[in-house]
Write an enzyme that holds these catalytic residues in place. Structure first.
Site, PDB file in Angstrom:
ATOM      1  N   ASN A  72     -75.854 -37.512  -3.586  1.00  0.00           N
ATOM      2  CA  ASN A  72     -75.855 -37.692  -5.038  1.00  0.00           C
ATOM      3  C   ASN A  72     -75.392 -36.417  -5.737  1.00  0.00           C
ATOM      4  O   ASN A  72     -75.776 -35.314  -5.340  1.00  0.00           O
ATOM      5  CB  ASN A  72     -77.261 -38.043  -5.537  1.00  0.00           C
ATOM      6  CG  ASN A  72     -77.707 -39.424  -5.096  1.00  0.00           C
ATOM      7  OD1 ASN A  72     -76.889 -40.235  -4.670  1.00  0.00           O
ATOM      8  ND2 ASN A  72     -79.001 -39.677  -5.186  1.00  0.00           N
ATOM      9  N   LEU A 233     -51.896 -44.161 -20.602  1.00  0.00           N
ATOM     10  CA  LEU A 233     -52.909 -45.154 -20.899  1.00  0.00           C
ATOM     11  C   LEU A 233     -54.097 -44.402 -21.486  1.00  0.00           C
ATOM     12  O   LEU A 233     -54.889 -43.787 -20.779  1.00  0.00           O
ATOM     13  CB  LEU A 233     -53.287 -45.885 -19.619  1.00  0.00           C
ATOM     14  CG  LEU A 233     -53.981 -47.228 -19.721  1.00  0.00           C
ATOM     15  CD1 LEU A 233     -53.160 -48.209 -20.550  1.00  0.00           C
ATOM     16  CD2 LEU A 233     -54.220 -47.787 -18.326  1.00  0.00           C
ATOM     17  N   ARG A 266     -57.276 -54.153  -4.401  1.00  0.00           N
ATOM     18  CA  ARG A 266     -57.206 -54.566  -5.794  1.00  0.00           C
ATOM     19  C   ARG A 266     -56.477 -53.452  -6.529  1.00  0.00           C
ATOM     20  O   ARG A 266     -56.949 -52.323  -6.608  1.00  0.00           O
ATOM     21  CB  ARG A 266     -58.604 -54.798  -6.364  1.00  0.00           C
ATOM     22  CG  ARG A 266     -58.613 -55.264  -7.841  1.00  0.00           C
ATOM     23  CD  ARG A 266     -58.706 -54.091  -8.788  1.00  0.00           C
ATOM     24  NE  ARG A 266     -58.989 -54.485 -10.163  1.00  0.00           N
ATOM     25  CZ  ARG A 266     -59.071 -53.644 -11.171  1.00  0.00           C
ATOM     26  NH1 ARG A 266     -58.916 -52.342 -10.976  1.00  0.00           N
ATOM     27  NH2 ARG A 266     -59.327 -54.069 -12.383  1.00  0.00           N
ATOM     28  N   ASP A 367     -64.749 -54.694 -16.744  1.00  0.00           N
ATOM     29  CA  ASP A 367     -63.982 -54.464 -17.963  1.00  0.00           C
ATOM     30  C   ASP A 367     -64.321 -55.458 -19.072  1.00  0.00           C
ATOM     31  O   ASP A 367     -63.662 -55.478 -20.107  1.00  0.00           O
ATOM     32  CB  ASP A 367     -62.473 -54.555 -17.673  1.00  0.00           C
ATOM     33  CG  ASP A 367     -61.908 -53.254 -17.126  1.00  0.00           C
ATOM     34  OD1 ASP A 367     -62.539 -52.201 -17.329  1.00  0.00           O
ATOM     35  OD2 ASP A 367     -60.840 -53.290 -16.490  1.00  0.00           O
ATOM     36  N   ARG A 414     -72.198 -52.310 -16.692  1.00  0.00           N
ATOM     37  CA  ARG A 414     -72.116 -51.661 -15.377  1.00  0.00           C
ATOM     38  C   ARG A 414     -73.428 -50.962 -15.044  1.00  0.00           C
ATOM     39  O   ARG A 414     -73.434 -49.865 -14.482  1.00  0.00           O
ATOM     40  CB  ARG A 414     -70.949 -50.666 -15.355  1.00  0.00           C
ATOM     41  CG  ARG A 414     -69.609 -51.359 -15.253  1.00  0.00           C
ATOM     42  CD  ARG A 414     -68.466 -50.360 -15.339  1.00  0.00           C
ATOM     43  NE  ARG A 414     -67.687 -50.679 -16.533  1.00  0.00           N
ATOM     44  CZ  ARG A 414     -67.526 -49.840 -17.528  1.00  0.00           C
ATOM     45  NH1 ARG A 414     -68.092 -48.655 -17.506  1.00  0.00           N
ATOM     46  NH2 ARG A 414     -66.810 -50.194 -18.563  1.00  0.00           N
TER      47      ARG A 414
END
Length: 721
Positions: A72, A233, A266, A367, A414
């Site tokens: 972590n 973007l 993906r 998203d 999320r």
């Protein structure tokens, strides 16, 4: 895609900086014809079958299970208890491995896991308008050839892959070659300012880019397709794929992950990268290790984009089916429009996508706001899941849907998974329906036919040879529906089971007596009699070159090698690398480049149907940018490109490449486009104008150019009057 918080506020689409007890007998019927009982297949059946039989489970890796606290992040980057959802929360590959090995995913019928981009991301904590943000999502890459240390090391990754394969599950990685990380052209000290590394060696940074490996055209306004491709973007450092070192970098990077055993990709933000480069990349992937690849091309509710369909039909990869997702959300989540529009979407997309069964269906993802809304009736989510799992396409379930997780936007959609129990109705619905994709090819490969329809009830049938699945959904949660006049292709017989206590009797002509479909009901009846005549169900990949291996899925191929045909060209012997009753692997023969139908003939000389799909390319591909200057047009006219190769449309005036772009990289009266072409090849080409006045070709002789042996190229010409 994950954007920055700062940029997300500017978006018009959803922001993305980016138990009830089991009561299936009340509303979910799984029935078979009287005689042989419906045998629910083991959820751990062999996953050798094609990806159309899979059910994908999408996880945001950091938000699933923390299997190793030692990896972590520390300090400001980590949120103990996951209370700050823009920070790391600890999920990792060891945690995924644990849930594979303990049966949580397999018990739900999951056969493929889609994980966050595994590559090394920046470690900086970025302050966006007072909110600290990290790369927990995996989309702020710094080195595509190293692993994200917060998820584990490459040994952890390999162990997770091995565990998945041992459980007959596939692993799909997210991959985002559009950009590196957030950058600020005016502030070189901002985060890592987009720096890209090659296995630890600095390639370039956005503020120090002597070779122009990044686009430096400002941020996209999303005014048109060109603007979204060749500008940043939001604040993400946009890479120039027309640079040969960038092209080779990404091919080397994806090879590393393919070599580690991943089964699918993906591809993030495909709308924002050049089509030609992506087609070239897919040709390379299919030649090296063909895996199921699908891209993200966001569509808003009610948006239909022909460029989206063209990409899915020509690029060599499938797409996330946003038309499907948005319509299912409207019908089941929002309550408007009605079931008639759902059927219309199924009809429309069957015509728009050449390989509609290869598009990935879903109802929400990282998203979008989650499908389930706090306080809403859980049956709506259950119905949407059932529809997705029994419809055409490859279904993907977003983690936590089985526990009715909510979250109206970034980052609430999320959050860490709220439970790992197996007792919810949603978990059981997925677990009952997912295995049907393997046991009944009508669900994995079949056509879809509407059998009964009104505003609240949709009864549809999936057919593949003699195999049938009949599905009935009553969206009205308060009132039963009286179903009369239903006709089905199910074999005649009495279908027992649990349609709210009703039996379904099918007459000799397929007629079904009137019955009541309960409020909120979903019913599934299946029949899988043996198929004796060979049927080709699927061919993939559908883009490649001679020598590539493609897989043919279907039924009744027999156990002994026969013949495979690409058009009229027969393939026999050692060029058929495996032949089984439901699957064949074969090498593409040296046929004329173009689109070819694929069929088989059994060893007993029985010929199958023809699957019209395979795009055979002219050879190994490179990307070439074509630029034509002084091409003046009148209102409504655009410039197009054609030439003497299949990849250049074989001199087609009716369907040339284009329209070309003329604003960002080169400005009017110059026009440009990026095209995937055979390497080391002499080509001839011309430009033409198309508009209200018709088609006008360039004058003079054909332009000529020899493509490079590898990488990318650029050719400049003037319009010939």
């Amino acid at each position: 895609m994950i954007r920055s918080m700062q940029a997300a506020s500017q978006r018009s689409r959803p922001a993305a900086a980016w138990c009830r007890g089991l009561a299936l007998s009340v509303w979910l019927a799984l029935a078979s014809a009287a005689g042989p009982a419906l045998a629910m297949p083991d959820t751990h059946v062999s996953n050798k079958q094609g990806y159309n039989t899979d059910v994908i489970y999408q996880v945001v890796t950091d938000r699933f299970v923390d299997g190793n606290a030692a990896n972590n992040p520390t300090g400001a980057a980590f949120s103990a208890g996951c209370t700050q959802l823009k920070l790391y929360c600890g999920g990792d590959w060891r945690g995924l491995q644990n849930k594979i090995e303990d049966g949580y995913l397999g018990g739900m019928g999951i056969t493929a896991i889609w994980i966050s981009q595994p590559v090394e991301n920046i470690t900086a904590v970025i302050d966006y308008s007072g909110t600290n943000s990290t790369a927990y999502h995996g989309y702020w890459a710094r080195d595509f050839k190293r692993s994200n240390a917060a998820f584990g090391n490459l040994t952890d990754f390999s162990n997770m892959i091995a565990a998945a394969h041992a459980a007959n599950m596939k692993v799909i990685i997210d991959f985002a070659p559009n950009h590196s990380s957030p950058a600020d052209a005016a502030n070189a000290s901002f985060a890592e300012n987009g720096r890209l590394y090659d296995n630890g060696a600095l390639v370039a940074g956005y503020g120090s880019d002597p070779s122009n490996y990044f686009h430096h055209h400002g941020g996209s306004t999303f005014a048109n397709l060109e603007d979204g491709i060749y500008r940043n973007l939001f604040d993400l450092a946009d890479l120039d794929h027309n640079k040969a070192p960038i092209d080779s970098y990404f091919k080397d990077a994806i090879k590393l992950w393919l070599d580690l055993g991943v089964d699918g990709i993906r591809m993030d933000a495909v709308k924002h990268m050049p089509f030609g480069w992506q087609q070239s990349l897919m040709s390379w992937i299919h030649g090296y290790k063909p895996v199921f690849t699908f891209g993200e091309w966001f569509l808003s509710a009610n948006e239909v984009d022909p460029a989206n369909h063209y990409f899915a039909n020509k690029s060599g990869m499938s797409l996330l089916d946003f038309q499907f997702a948005q319509k299912v959300r409207q019908v089941f989540k929002d309550g408007t429009p009605d079931m008639v529009s759902l059927n219309q979407m199924i009809t429309d997309t069957a015509a728009q996508y050449a390989q509609v069964h290869d598009q990935v269906t879903f109802i929400d993802n990282h998203d979008m706001p989650r499908f389930h809304v706090s306080g809403a009736n859980q049956r709506r989510l259950e119905q949407a899941l059932a529809f997705t799992l029994t419809s055409r396409g490859v279904p993907a379930i977003y983690y936590g849907s089985e526990h009715y997780m909510t979250g109206t936007g970034d980052p609430a959609n999320r959050a860490r998974i709220t439970s790992l129990g197996t007792g919810t109705t949603a978990y059981q619905v997925i677990g009952k329906l997912a295995p049907l994709r393997k046991s009944n090819p009508a669900i994995a490969y079949g056509s879809t036919q509407q059998r009964w329809l009104n505003g609240n009830v949709y009864i549809y049938e999936r057919n593949f040879g003699s195999n049938v699945a009949l599905v009935a959904i009553n969206r009205d949660l308060s009132n039963a529906a009286n179903i009369s006049g239903l006709v089905t292709a199910l074999p005649a017989g009495s279908y027992t089971g649990t349609l709210n206590g009703n039996n379904l009797t099918v007459g000799a002509g397929g007629a079904v007596p009137t019955f009541s479909l309960a409020a909120g009901a979903v019913a599934v009846w299946t029949a899988t009699p043996a198929i004796s005549t060979p049927i080709v169900a699927h061919v993939g990949p559908v883009l490649g070159k001679a020598g590539n291996t493609v897989t043919i899925d279907g039924r009744a191929f027999g156990a002994t090698k026969g013949t495979v045909y690409f058009g009229t060209t027969a393939v026999t012997g050692t060029n058929i690398t495996s032949w089984e009753a439901t699957q064949i692997k074969v090498k593409v023969p040296a046929v004329t480049p173009g689109t070819h139908g694929v069929s088989i003939k059994t060893s007993g000389n029985v010929t199958s149907n023809t699957y019209n799909a395979m795009q055979v390319l002219s050879g190994p591909q490179v990307t070439v940018r074509f630029v034509v200057s002084n091409a003046f047009t009148t209102s409504g006219e655009n410039i197009y490109l054609t030439g003497d190769k299949f990849e250049l449309t074989n001199w087609s005036a009716s369907a040339p490449l284009g329209a070309l772009f003329n604003q960002v990289v080169h400005a009017y009266p110059s026009w440009y486009t990026d095209v995937s072409l055979p390497a080391s090849t002499a080509i001839q080409f011309k430009f033409l104008k198309k508009g209200p006045g018709g088609t006008v070709w360039e004058g003079g002789g054909n332009h000529t150019y020899t493509t490079p042996a590898s990488g990318t190229g650029t050719v400049f010409v003037n319009w010939q009057n």
